[in-house]
Design a protein around this motif. Structure first.
Motif, mmCIF file in Angstrom:
data_model
loop_
_atom_site.group_PDB
_atom_site.id
_atom_site.type_symbol
_atom_site.label_atom_id
_atom_site.label_comp_id
_atom_site.label_asym_id
_atom_site.label_seq_id
_atom_site.Cartn_x
_atom_site.Cartn_y
_atom_site.Cartn_z
ATOM 1 N N UNK A 57 41.433 35.885 26.337
ATOM 2 C CA UNK A 57 41.638 36.904 27.369
ATOM 3 C C UNK A 57 41.170 38.251 26.847
ATOM 4 N N UNK A 58 40.621 39.053 27.743
ATOM 5 C CA UNK A 58 40.141 40.396 27.408
ATOM 6 C C UNK A 58 40.927 41.397 28.247
ATOM 7 N N UNK A 59 41.403 42.435 27.581
ATOM 8 C CA UNK A 59 42.200 43.474 28.241
ATOM 9 C C UNK A 59 41.368 44.744 28.325
ATOM 10 N N UNK A 60 41.165 45.253 29.516
ATOM 11 C CA UNK A 60 40.546 46.570 29.689
ATOM 12 C C UNK A 60 41.675 47.572 29.865
ATOM 13 N N UNK A 61 41.693 48.594 29.027
ATOM 14 C CA UNK A 61 42.774 49.571 29.126
ATOM 15 C C UNK A 61 42.297 50.849 29.813
ATOM 16 N N UNK A 62 42.835 51.086 30.984
ATOM 17 C CA UNK A 62 42.711 52.333 31.733
ATOM 18 C C UNK A 62 41.332 52.605 32.333
ATOM 19 N N UNK A 63 40.271 52.160 31.699
ATOM 20 C CA UNK A 63 38.929 52.553 32.120
ATOM 21 C C UNK A 63 38.511 51.853 33.399
ATOM 22 N N UNK A 64 38.009 52.640 34.355
ATOM 23 C CA UNK A 64 37.497 52.108 35.608
ATOM 24 C C UNK A 64 35.995 51.915 35.442
ATOM 25 N N UNK A 65 35.605 50.688 35.184
ATOM 26 C CA UNK A 65 34.212 50.390 34.870
ATOM 27 C C UNK A 65 33.323 50.447 36.119
ATOM 28 N N UNK A 77 33.820 36.540 30.411
ATOM 29 C CA UNK A 77 35.091 36.289 29.717
ATOM 30 C C UNK A 77 35.915 35.272 30.497
ATOM 31 N N UNK A 78 36.821 34.618 29.786
ATOM 32 C CA UNK A 78 37.638 33.576 30.403
ATOM 33 C C UNK A 78 38.703 34.164 31.324
ATOM 34 N N UNK A 79 39.436 35.126 30.812
ATOM 35 C CA UNK A 79 40.489 35.779 31.582
ATOM 36 C C UNK A 79 40.371 37.288 31.385
ATOM 37 N N UNK A 80 40.656 38.039 32.438
ATOM 38 C CA UNK A 80 40.533 39.493 32.380
ATOM 39 C C UNK A 80 41.848 40.144 32.791
ATOM 40 N N UNK A 81 42.288 41.105 31.983
ATOM 41 C CA UNK A 81 43.516 41.851 32.253
ATOM 42 C C UNK A 81 43.193 43.335 32.326
ATOM 43 N N UNK A 110 38.295 47.585 42.707
ATOM 44 C CA UNK A 110 37.448 46.506 42.216
ATOM 45 C C UNK A 110 38.010 45.886 40.932
ATOM 46 N N UNK A 111 38.510 46.715 40.021
ATOM 47 C CA UNK A 111 38.998 46.125 38.770
ATOM 48 C C UNK A 111 40.305 45.376 38.995
ATOM 49 N N UNK A 112 41.151 45.866 39.895
ATOM 50 C CA UNK A 112 42.392 45.145 40.197
ATOM 51 C C UNK A 112 42.059 43.794 40.832
#
Length: 336
Positions: A57-65, A77-81, A110-112
């Motif tokens: 799992x990959x965690x994106x913290x705060x950043x709106x890509x 990635x397999x799972x996204x948080x 979009x990220x949610x």
């Protein structure tokens, strides 16, 4: 489970409090957590995820890509948080253009929608995320405090009271708006001082200021040696998304807290139990006057410390993380 977090930097306050703080508990049950700095350039962000195929799992913290970078990352990635502790779909309290930002709101949606799990710092943030995904995909994980850094100790004997405020240059702008009330406190309660723990300082009429440059190694001890923690934020949509870190730090240190009841501060500071809520200058002055009584400060400080220990410590937060991770193995049901 192998977890990789993409954050501003491993030393950023959000990464330290909301990710690295839980690493020992995660590792204790067999998980791993690596924190990587998000690349700053647009082109580099297009490569996100290429080296993360092995991660569970990959965690994106705060950043709106941006849309393209997020789409590519999601595919790789397999799972996204997504982990966030601010109302990132808005501009902040001091933005000249106002709070609303269609671009930020669109990227937030979009990220949610893209994530398998969302970790929000408080209920206000969680409700915003639930507009774009199923409710079970959103978990509230408060910003938490490592109680080991705040061992209980007696306050030093001093004449008068020492208030304390901790923050950064960006949040000091809020305190600058609050200086008329601090000045009124200084006039009404002789002997009261303010310790500023920050990377920038201001002068306050009628309120002596003790300047204390912020340092991670000494922050907890400097807070603990004060008498009363203060928290003031503007009453606006951005501030309602704040996670109240400074209030939790004061309480972990065993200090009573005075704060205006905005956002989580209204829940953290329970009237007459862990401190006092104050909106007007008169209420602030009365609260400080009441806390000239040492026994009252001690009682409210003990209550606040116990509250953090039970609900907002890294121990409590780790349990929320450990309970949330199994949800990644459930069938994915994202909105949109």
């Amino acid at each position: 489970m192998q977890l990789v977090a993409l954050a501003e930097s491993e030393n950023h306050v959000c990464a330290r409090y909301r990710l690295a703080a839980f690493r020992p508990a995660l590792e204790a049950v067999g998980h791993s957590l690596t924190i990587q700095a998000l690349p700053s350039s647009w082109f580099a962000r297009l490569t996100l995820g290429r080296d993360l195929a092995a991660a569970d799992a990959v965690i994106v913290q705060r950043k709106l890509l941006p849309r393209v970078a997020l789409t590519l990352l999601r595919r790789r990635v397999k799972k996204l948080l997504f982990d966030f502790d601010d109302a990132v779909w808005l501009r902040d309290s001091y933005a000249a253009k106002g709070f609303e930002s269609p671009k930020r709101t669109h990227r937030f949606r979009r990220i949610i929608e893209a994530c398998d799990l969302v970790l929000a710092g408080n209920g206000y943030l969680a409700e915003a995320a639930r507009r774009y995904t199923t409710s079970e995909r959103v978990i509230v994980v408060p910003t938490c405090i490592d109680m080991v850094k705040y061992p209980h100790s007696e306050r030093p004997a001093r004449a008068g009271l020492q208030l304390v405020w901790v923050g950064s240059s960006s949040t000091l702008r809020g305190l600058e708006q609050f200086t008329p009330t601090l000045s009124a406190i200084g006039r009404a309660v002789p002997g009261t001082r303010l310790k500023l723990i920050c990377d920038r300082f201001i002068d306050i009429p009628d309120m002596p200021v003790d300047r204390c440059p912020w340092n991670d190694a000494t922050e907890a001890a400097e807070i603990t040696s004060a008498d009363i923690g203060i928290g003031w934020v503007p009453d606006d949509p951005w501030s309602r998304g704040k996670c109240g870190l400074k209030v939790l730090q004061y309480q972990a240190a065993g200090l009573p807290v005075i704060a205006n009841p905005v956002g989580v501060q209204a829940a953290f500071v329970r009237e007459g139990v862990t401190g006092f809520q104050a909106s007007t200058t008169e209420q602030w002055v009365n609260a400080v006057r009441q806390l000239t009584e040492a026994s009252l400060r001690q009682r409210l400080g003990r209550n606040g410390r116990e509250q953090v220990k039970q609900a907002y410590s890294t121990t409590a937060g780790s349990q929320l993380w450990l309970a949330a991770l199994p949800r990644l193995n459930e069938p994915t049901r994202r909105a949109g």
